[in-house]
Write a protein that holds these residues in place. Sequence first.
Motif, PDB file in Angstrom:
ATOM      1  N   GLU A  43      19.627  -3.579  34.382  1.00 45.35           N
ATOM      2  CA  GLU A  43      19.961  -2.930  35.656  1.00 45.35           C
ATOM      3  C   GLU A  43      21.254  -3.502  36.224  1.00 45.35           C
ATOM      4  O   GLU A  43      22.136  -2.757  36.677  1.00 45.35           O
ATOM      5  CB  GLU A  43      18.824  -3.123  36.660  1.00 45.35           C
ATOM      6  N   TYR A  44      21.366  -4.837  36.223  1.00 46.02           N
ATOM      7  CA  TYR A  44      22.588  -5.469  36.712  1.00 46.02           C
ATOM      8  C   TYR A  44      23.781  -5.069  35.855  1.00 46.02           C
ATOM      9  O   TYR A  44      24.887  -4.831  36.361  1.00 46.02           O
ATOM     10  CB  TYR A  44      22.440  -6.990  36.709  1.00 46.02           C
ATOM     11  N   PHE A  45      23.551  -5.010  34.547  1.00 44.87           N
ATOM     12  CA  PHE A  45      24.612  -4.633  33.608  1.00 44.87           C
ATOM     13  C   PHE A  45      25.149  -3.240  33.935  1.00 44.87           C
ATOM     14  O   PHE A  45      26.373  -3.031  33.998  1.00 44.87           O
ATOM     15  CB  PHE A  45      24.059  -4.674  32.180  1.00 44.87           C
ATOM     16  N   GLU A  46      24.258  -2.298  34.153  1.00 46.26           N
ATOM     17  CA  GLU A  46      24.668  -0.925  34.463  1.00 46.26           C
ATOM     18  C   GLU A  46      25.505  -0.877  35.748  1.00 46.26           C
ATOM     19  O   GLU A  46      26.474  -0.130  35.848  1.00 46.26           O
ATOM     20  CB  GLU A  46      23.434  -0.025  34.612  1.00 46.26           C
ATOM     21  N   GLN A  47      25.134  -1.698  36.721  1.00 45.69           N
ATOM     22  CA  GLN A  47      25.884  -1.737  37.977  1.00 45.69           C
ATOM     23  C   GLN A  47      27.323  -2.184  37.765  1.00 45.69           C
ATOM     24  O   GLN A  47      28.221  -1.822  38.532  1.00 45.69           O
ATOM     25  CB  GLN A  47      25.210  -2.693  38.963  1.00 45.69           C
ATOM     26  N   LEU A  48      27.544  -2.960  36.715  1.00 48.42           N
ATOM     27  CA  LEU A  48      28.865  -3.550  36.485  1.00 48.42           C
ATOM     28  C   LEU A  48      29.746  -2.748  35.530  1.00 48.42           C
ATOM     29  O   LEU A  48      30.949  -3.009  35.440  1.00 48.42           O
ATOM     30  CB  LEU A  48      28.701  -4.978  35.950  1.00 48.42           C
ATOM     31  N   VAL A  49      29.170  -1.799  34.816  1.00 49.90           N
ATOM     32  CA  VAL A  49      29.971  -1.039  33.845  1.00 49.90           C
ATOM     33  C   VAL A  49      30.125   0.432  34.212  1.00 49.90           C
ATOM     34  O   VAL A  49      30.925   1.143  33.581  1.00 49.90           O
ATOM     35  CB  VAL A  49      29.385  -1.147  32.411  1.00 49.90           C
ATOM     36  N   VAL A  50      29.381   0.897  35.202  1.00 48.46           N
ATOM     37  CA  VAL A  50      29.448   2.305  35.604  1.00 48.46           C
ATOM     38  C   VAL A  50      30.131   2.401  36.968  1.00 48.46           C
ATOM     39  O   VAL A  50      29.726   1.734  37.920  1.00 48.46           O
ATOM     40  CB  VAL A  50      28.045   2.938  35.676  1.00 48.46           C
ATOM     41  N   GLY A  51      31.171   3.233  37.042  1.00 53.32           N
ATOM     42  CA  GLY A  51      31.853   3.420  38.312  1.00 53.32           C
ATOM     43  C   GLY A  51      33.361   3.429  38.147  1.00 53.32           C
ATOM     44  O   GLY A  51      33.890   3.549  37.029  1.00 53.32           O
ATOM     45  N   ALA A  52      34.059   3.297  39.260  1.00 50.48           N
ATOM     46  CA  ALA A  52      35.526   3.292  39.245  1.00 50.48           C
ATOM     47  C   ALA A  52      36.046   2.067  38.498  1.00 50.48           C
ATOM     48  O   ALA A  52      35.427   0.991  38.540  1.00 50.48           O
ATOM     49  CB  ALA A  52      36.054   3.306  40.679  1.00 50.48           C
ATOM     50  N   ALA A  53      37.187   2.232  37.854  1.00 51.68           N
ATOM     51  CA  ALA A  53      37.731   1.167  37.009  1.00 51.68           C
ATOM     52  C   ALA A  53      37.941  -0.135  37.768  1.00 51.68           C
ATOM     53  O   ALA A  53      37.701  -1.223  37.230  1.00 51.68           O
ATOM     54  CB  ALA A  53      39.048   1.621  36.386  1.00 51.68           C
ATOM     55  N   GLN A  54      38.388  -0.055  39.018  1.00 55.91           N
ATOM     56  CA  GLN A  54      38.681  -1.269  39.774  1.00 55.91           C
ATOM     57  C   GLN A  54      37.423  -2.040  40.164  1.00 55.91           C
ATOM     58  O   GLN A  54      37.506  -3.184  40.592  1.00 55.91           O
ATOM     59  CB  GLN A  54      39.504  -0.950  41.033  1.00 55.91           C
ATOM     60  N   MET A  55      36.257  -1.392  39.989  1.00 55.93           N
ATOM     61  CA  MET A  55      35.006  -2.049  40.358  1.00 55.93           C
ATOM     62  C   MET A  55      34.058  -2.215  39.178  1.00 55.93           C
ATOM     63  O   MET A  55      32.870  -2.479  39.357  1.00 55.93           O
ATOM     64  CB  MET A  55      34.311  -1.255  41.475  1.00 55.93           C
ATOM     65  N   THR A  56      34.583  -2.076  37.960  1.00 51.42           N
ATOM     66  CA  THR A  56      33.754  -2.255  36.772  1.00 51.42           C
ATOM     67  C   THR A  56      34.412  -3.244  35.817  1.00 51.42           C
ATOM     68  O   THR A  56      35.610  -3.537  35.914  1.00 51.42           O
ATOM     69  CB  THR A  56      33.517  -0.919  36.044  1.00 51.42           C
ATOM     70  N   LEU A  57      33.609  -3.751  34.884  1.00 50.55           N
ATOM     71  CA  LEU A  57      34.068  -4.775  33.946  1.00 50.55           C
ATOM     72  C   LEU A  57      33.818  -4.319  32.512  1.00 50.55           C
ATOM     73  O   LEU A  57      33.072  -3.367  32.280  1.00 50.55           O
ATOM     74  CB  LEU A  57      33.324  -6.087  34.204  1.00 50.55           C
ATOM     75  N   ASP A  58      34.409  -5.035  31.560  1.00 53.34           N
ATOM     76  CA  ASP A  58      34.099  -4.723  30.172  1.00 53.34           C
ATOM     77  C   ASP A  58      32.680  -5.192  29.861  1.00 53.34           C
ATOM     78  O   ASP A  58      32.066  -5.951  30.617  1.00 53.34           O
ATOM     79  CB  ASP A  58      35.136  -5.320  29.220  1.00 53.34           C
ATOM     80  N   ASP A  59      32.147  -4.735  28.751  1.00 55.90           N
ATOM     81  CA  ASP A  59      30.733  -4.970  28.442  1.00 55.90           C
ATOM     82  C   ASP A  59      30.392  -6.460  28.335  1.00 55.90           C
ATOM     83  O   ASP A  59      29.319  -6.889  28.796  1.00 55.90           O
ATOM     84  CB  ASP A  59      30.360  -4.275  27.132  1.00 55.90           C
ATOM     85  N   GLY A  60      31.280  -7.240  27.736  1.00 53.24           N
ATOM     86  CA  GLY A  60      30.988  -8.662  27.560  1.00 53.24           C
ATOM     87  C   GLY A  60      30.882  -9.412  28.875  1.00 53.24           C
ATOM     88  O   GLY A  60      29.939 -10.182  29.106  1.00 53.24           O
ATOM     89  N   GLU A  61      31.851  -9.199  29.739  1.00 52.68           N
ATOM     90  CA  GLU A  61      31.814  -9.845  31.057  1.00 52.68           C
ATOM     91  C   GLU A  61      30.607  -9.381  31.854  1.00 52.68           C
ATOM     92  O   GLU A  61      29.915 -10.193  32.496  1.00 52.68           O
ATOM     93  CB  GLU A  61      33.094  -9.520  31.835  1.00 52.68           C
ATOM     94  N   ALA A  62      30.349  -8.078  31.807  1.00 48.83           N
ATOM     95  CA  ALA A  62      29.213  -7.527  32.549  1.00 48.83           C
ATOM     96  C   ALA A  62      27.893  -8.109  32.054  1.00 48.83           C
ATOM     97  O   ALA A  62      27.013  -8.460  32.850  1.00 48.83           O
ATOM     98  CB  ALA A  62      29.200  -6.004  32.425  1.00 48.83           C
ATOM     99  N   ALA A  63      27.756  -8.233  30.747  1.00 49.50           N
ATOM    100  CA  ALA A  63      26.524  -8.784  30.175  1.00 49.50           C
ATOM    101  C   ALA A  63      26.351 -10.256  30.550  1.00 49.50           C
ATOM    102  O   ALA A  63      25.236 -10.698  30.860  1.00 49.50           O
ATOM    103  CB  ALA A  63      26.539  -8.625  28.658  1.00 49.50           C
ATOM    104  N   THR A  64      27.443 -11.000  30.529  1.00 48.20           N
ATOM    105  CA  THR A  64      27.393 -12.417  30.893  1.00 48.20           C
ATOM    106  C   THR A  64      26.927 -12.580  32.332  1.00 48.20           C
ATOM    107  O   THR A  64      26.042 -13.392  32.642  1.00 48.20           O
ATOM    108  CB  THR A  64      28.784 -13.052  30.713  1.00 48.20           C
ATOM    109  N   ILE A  65      27.516 -11.813  33.219  1.00 46.12           N
ATOM    110  CA  ILE A  65      27.167 -11.885  34.635  1.00 46.12           C
ATOM    111  C   ILE A  65      25.732 -11.414  34.859  1.00 46.12           C
ATOM    112  O   ILE A  65      24.958 -12.047  35.589  1.00 46.12           O
ATOM    113  CB  ILE A  65      28.157 -11.058  35.471  1.00 46.12           C
ATOM    114  N   ALA A  66      25.372 -10.306  34.233  1.00 46.75           N
ATOM    115  CA  ALA A  66      24.032  -9.753  34.410  1.00 46.75           C
ATOM    116  C   ALA A  66      22.959 -10.744  33.975  1.00 46.75           C
ATOM    117  O   ALA A  66      21.940 -10.917  34.660  1.00 46.75           O
ATOM    118  CB  ALA A  66      23.893  -8.452  33.624  1.00 46.75           C
ATOM    119  N   TYR A  67      23.184 -11.402  32.843  1.00 44.97           N
ATOM    120  CA  TYR A  67      22.190 -12.368  32.365  1.00 44.97           C
ATOM    121  C   TYR A  67      22.096 -13.568  33.299  1.00 44.97           C
ATOM    122  O   TYR A  67      21.004 -14.071  33.580  1.00 44.97           O
ATOM    123  CB  TYR A  67      22.527 -12.827  30.946  1.00 44.97           C
ATOM    124  N   ALA A  68      23.242 -14.031  33.786  1.00 42.27           N
ATOM    125  CA  ALA A  68      23.243 -15.172  34.706  1.00 42.27           C
ATOM    126  C   ALA A  68      22.530 -14.831  36.012  1.00 42.27           C
ATOM    127  O   ALA A  68      21.780 -15.647  36.556  1.00 42.27           O
ATOM    128  CB  ALA A  68      24.680 -15.611  34.983  1.00 42.27           C
TER     129      ALA A  68
END
Length: 221
Positions: free
Chosen positions: A85-110
């Motif tokens: 769920e956290y991962f989806e929040q970080l990769v879906v949306g406007a470019a300025q508010m989203t991250l690449d998959d690796g960064e998003a996964a790292t943050i989501a897991y943390a």
Amino acid sequence: MGSLSSLSDAQALLVADASTIISVNATGCAKRIIKALPNRVAVVDIVSGELEEGRQSKRQDADLLKKLVDAGHVEIVQLDAKGEEYFEQLVVGAAQMTLDDGEAATIAYAVATNGIALIDEKKANRICGQRFPELRLACTVDIFMHPDVEKELGKDALADAVFNALCHGRMRVFPHHVEWVIELIGVERVRMCTSLPGQVRGARQAATGQAAGAGSKRILR
């Protein structure tokens, strides 16, 4: 030289992004560095997959990570339902508010595990501050600043490790860590680190030149 590392909680899980793995691998002593940390270190499988893609450009980071995993110093983890769920929040949306998959996964897991995310990107840090203000963040330099790492390597070997991370791993350094890096590796080597901002390398070169000029004037007098 005092340590200002953000890694003060020895019980916290450190969740490393690809940039951290690449920089630590570049030191030539990754096993000693990771082993010296009192924390467990994890890498999300999405990040390890990104490193696997580096094989196409003949990068060895996937192999080096595998050695750390096989030795029991790093564990590969997967996102659970909450993490997804956290991962989806970080990769879906406007470019300025989203991250690449690796960064998003790292943050989501943390976030999902109450760990510490090791992130070197300014944009990722900004987004974390906005969306997950309770998340603890650190960066690769914080690993090198950890007192247990300096104790393991010694100051000279630590300086070499940081220099290698800067030159070969293209490690990013946040402004609040710049002085620590300069003090550790020295002005001469700072000039050689193109991963550091040009104003940092240029300012240090100018300062050294001014100091030398002042010394010459004193001698002439």
